[in-house]
Write an enzyme that holds these catalytic residues in place. Structure first.
Site, PDB file in Angstrom:
ATOM      1  NE  ARG A 112      -4.133   1.816   0.832  1.00 19.71           N
ATOM      2  CZ  ARG A 112      -5.155   2.054   0.005  1.00 19.71           C
ATOM      3  NH1 ARG A 112      -5.163   1.558  -1.220  1.00 19.71           N
ATOM      4  NH2 ARG A 112      -6.183   2.776   0.399  1.00 19.71           N
ATOM      5  CB  THR A 400      -8.941  -0.564  -8.247  1.00 23.17           C
ATOM      6  OG1 THR A 400      -8.779   0.614  -7.479  1.00 23.17           O
ATOM      7  CG2 THR A 400      -8.228  -1.693  -7.558  1.00 23.17           C
ATOM      8  CB  SER A 464      -7.279  -0.222   1.086  1.00 23.88           C
ATOM      9  OG  SER A 464      -7.753  -0.911  -0.042  1.00 23.88           O
ATOM     10  N   GLY A 485     -13.606  -1.301  -7.338  1.00 26.46           N
ATOM     11  CA  GLY A 485     -14.937  -0.784  -7.061  1.00 26.46           C
ATOM     12  C   GLY A 485     -15.020   0.099  -5.832  1.00 26.46           C
TER      13      GLY A 485
HETATM   14  N1  GLU Z   1      -8.478   3.261  -3.455  1.00 26.27           N
HETATM   15  C1  GLU Z   1      -9.448   2.245  -3.196  1.00 26.27           C
HETATM   16  C2  GLU Z   1      -8.995   1.334  -2.102  1.00 26.27           C
HETATM   17  O1  GLU Z   1      -7.845   1.174  -1.901  1.00 26.27           O
HETATM   18  C3  GLU Z   1      -9.740   1.411  -4.388  1.00 26.27           C
HETATM   19  C4  GLU Z   1     -10.395   2.213  -5.434  1.00 26.27           C
HETATM   20  C5  GLU Z   1     -11.097   1.376  -6.454  1.00 26.27           C
HETATM   21  O2  GLU Z   1     -11.396   0.229  -6.264  1.00 26.27           O
HETATM   22  O3  GLU Z   1     -11.362   1.889  -7.495  1.00 26.27           O
HETATM   23  O4  GLU Z   1      -9.784   0.727  -1.476  1.00 26.27           O
END
Ligand code: GLU
Length: 579
Positions: A112, A400, A464, A485
């Site tokens: 991360r 993502t 996250s 998502g």
């Molecule tokens: N930044 C989000 C996370 O780490 C994920 C974003 C996404 O899934 O589009 O949970």
């Protein structure tokens, strides 16, 4: 090309893949990367399911040449960076679950992004001393966290790889030099992001837009020589150029944008470390469902939902209004705990009892089978920590990618990888985009006099929702799955796991089954699908319904009777393929 809710048949022929140990460069798996038709993909040896056919081919080629899942992950990620640049890459972060078949060991790796050493809880405060709006914080260098994906890949490769590192980068280098066609989904994303400042910074504008300012269209040939150059350096010297060399210096320069300048330093990059963390596993009926622990809320929140639902006979209910009602209510309760407690455990103590079965049975007893609850409150788990927090209202946006890999030795990768929102911070250097992951922190630092667990702190990793998952039966792996998502990820993955385990669905059907999502607010039903038909019945139970597009990107492999069953989300343009 692929519309949400439409089950598009993609067939993929792998004509000449062999499992023999031929040299990587000589191996050709004939994957048609331009014209694909989807069928259930069944293979006996090895498989990749990912968001783009070129990335899948890169991974399958590595596996066919005798590479491990760790080797293939490198090739898949580098190619995704090139052909699906809006979603993931070396400018971002990731979490990986790795099943080491020989030692029968599940490992979880935290790659991360982290906040710069100079960051404080007021990092996203405006001149008025108040937190800025989410969108106002996204664009520019300030939202960029220290990227972790490249170090994660290097680390995992050094532990589990067999193929030379440099060979694994070659497919992406060649494609970056020779060029590739912009896919329909990438083209839509570019056009959609124009009004959200994708054309603000010159380097990014020059790459994604024509000279007249119009977005590049699907089918346009795109070359990325800068990325090829960076990858060539990384191929020969590993991650060093990126974390302490030429590319590091470029990153530090690039984040000094005119609006929202960042504070990343060379020391921040040089100090980045991948963390091996214990997996988070819960028993669910006859299975073990394992995921990633904090700083993602994925494993814990999924675990809570499943342990609450275990008190109900979902298998006999099938995917009915009755079952969705329970799913929604359990999700509300779990998201309430998530908002209050979950954050980077290197900075905050979170209650140890969040997955305590008695606690979750008690939480499940709050569910009224005839009536929806309003907003759920967080519970008080046993072994509560001494820290007291206010709930976080942070939402994450979708941008993502997830891929699942099984190699011929039985090793498994389940990796969710991100630059946060589509196109991240919009800042580009060396042909790749830099993340905006720091906006996954709460921009507010406290509420009602109490700190927010997920507030910004120096060197901390933002919370996250990513939920790379591996499910086991009798200690043998049986499902690798995950999705993009934003904070809906947890719902998407949990639903798909329930559909496979409780409702006996084939993985493709489980993934394609219309989504029902709740994050402790209104309930989302996927538009233009059967889910929307439940609207009236769910409203009768008191649910507030919103019908909307829900673009998951689930990529799964199910292992059953010595065969691999691959599934790729029809809502995106990925495929599964193997040999
Ligand atoms: N930044 C989000 C996370 O780490 C994920 C974003 C996404 O899934 O589009 O949970």
């Amino acid at each position: 090309m692929i519309r949400p809710g439409l089950t598009q048949i993609i067939s993929l022929l792998l004509l000449s893949a062999t499992a023999s140990g031929s040299a990587l460069a000589e191996t050709t798996t004939s994957v048609d990367t331009e014209n694909v038709i989807r069928t259930a993909v069944v293979s006996s040896n090895a498989m990749v399911s990912a968001a783009n056919p070129r990335a899948v081919k890169a991974g399958v080629d590595v596996l066919a040449a005798g590479g491990t899942a760790a080797d293939a992950a490198v090739a898949v990620q580098m190619m995704l960076n090139l052909v699906e640049p809006q979603s993931s890459g070396i400018g971002g972060g990731a979490f990986m679950l790795y099943w080491n078949a020989k030692d029968k060991q599940l490992l979880t790796y935290d790659g991360r992004e982290k906040a710069p050493a100079s960051a404080t809880p007021e990092y996203f405060f405006g001149d008025d001393g108040k937190p800025v709006k989410w969108w106002d914080a996204v664009v520019g260098g300030r939202s960029v966290g220290v990227p972790g994906t490249l170090k994660l890949l290097e680390h995992v490769h050094s532990q589990h790889g067999r193929q030379p590192w440099r060979d694994l980068l070659l497919p992406a280098i060649v494609n970056a030099e020779v060029g590739f066609r912009i896919s329909p989904r990438l083209a839509d994303s570019i056009a959609g992001a124009q009004e959200r400042k994708l054309d603000l910074f010159e380097t990014t504008r020059n790459y994604f837009f024509n000279q007249d300012g119009t977005p590049k269209r699907a089918g346009t040939y795109l070359k990325n020589p800068e990325f090829a150059r960076a990858l060539r350096e990384i191929a020969s010297d590993g991650s060093a150029p990126f974390y302490s060399g030429r590319i590091a210096r470029d990153i530090v320069e690039a984040v000094k944008t005119e609006i929202n300048p960042g504070e990343l330093t060379l020391a921040d990059l040089a100090g980045y470390n991948v963390i091996e963390r214990p997996p988070v596993c819960v028993p669910y009926r006859a299975f073990q469902v394992c995921g990633m622990g904090p700083p993602t809320s994925g494993g814990l929140t999924m675990g809570q939902i499943l342990l609450m639902l275990e008190n109900h006979d979902l298998p006999s209910m099938g995917p009915s209004v009755e079952a969705w009602h329970l799913f929604i209510e359990a999700a509300k309760l779990a998201y309430a705990d998530r908002a209050l407690y979950m954050a980077d455990t290197d900075f905050v103590d979170i209650p140890e009892g969040l997955l305590n079965k008695d606690y979750l049975t008690e939480r499940a007893s709050l569910i009224n089978t005839q009536m929806a609850m309003q907003k759920a409150e967080a519970g008080v788990p046993p072994q509560d920590s001494a820290m007291r927090f206010s709930p976080d209202t942070q939402i994450e946006r979708a941008g993502t990618s997830h891929f699942s890999i099984v190699d011929q030795y039985g090793n498994i990768v389940s990796m969710t990888t991100t630059i946060e929102t589509g196109f991240g911070s919009r800042v580009m250097t060396n042909g790749f985009l830099l993340n905006n992951e720091l906006t996954d922190f709460s921009r507010a630092a406290e509420k009602d006099g109490l700190p927010i667990a997920n507030r910004v702190e120096a060197n901390k990793r933002p919370r996250s929702s990513m939920s790379p998952t591996i499910v086991f039966k009798d200690n043998e792996p049986m499902i690798a799955i995950g999705s993009p998502g934003g904070s809906r990820i947890i719902n998407y993955v949990t639903k798909s796991v329930i559909a496979i385990l409780d409702w006996g669905m084939e993985p493709q059907a489980a993934i394609d089954m219309p989504h029902v999502v709740n994050r402790n607010g209104s309930t989302d039903l996927e538009e233009n699908t059967g889910a929307a038909l439940h609207q009236a019945d769910l409203e009768k139970l008191g649910h507030e319904i919103k019908v909307r597009k829900l673009t998951s990107g689930l990529h799964a492999i199910v292992i059953k009777d010595n065969e691999l069953f691959g599934a790729a989300d029809s809502r995106r343009e990925g495929i599964a393929a193997g040999f």
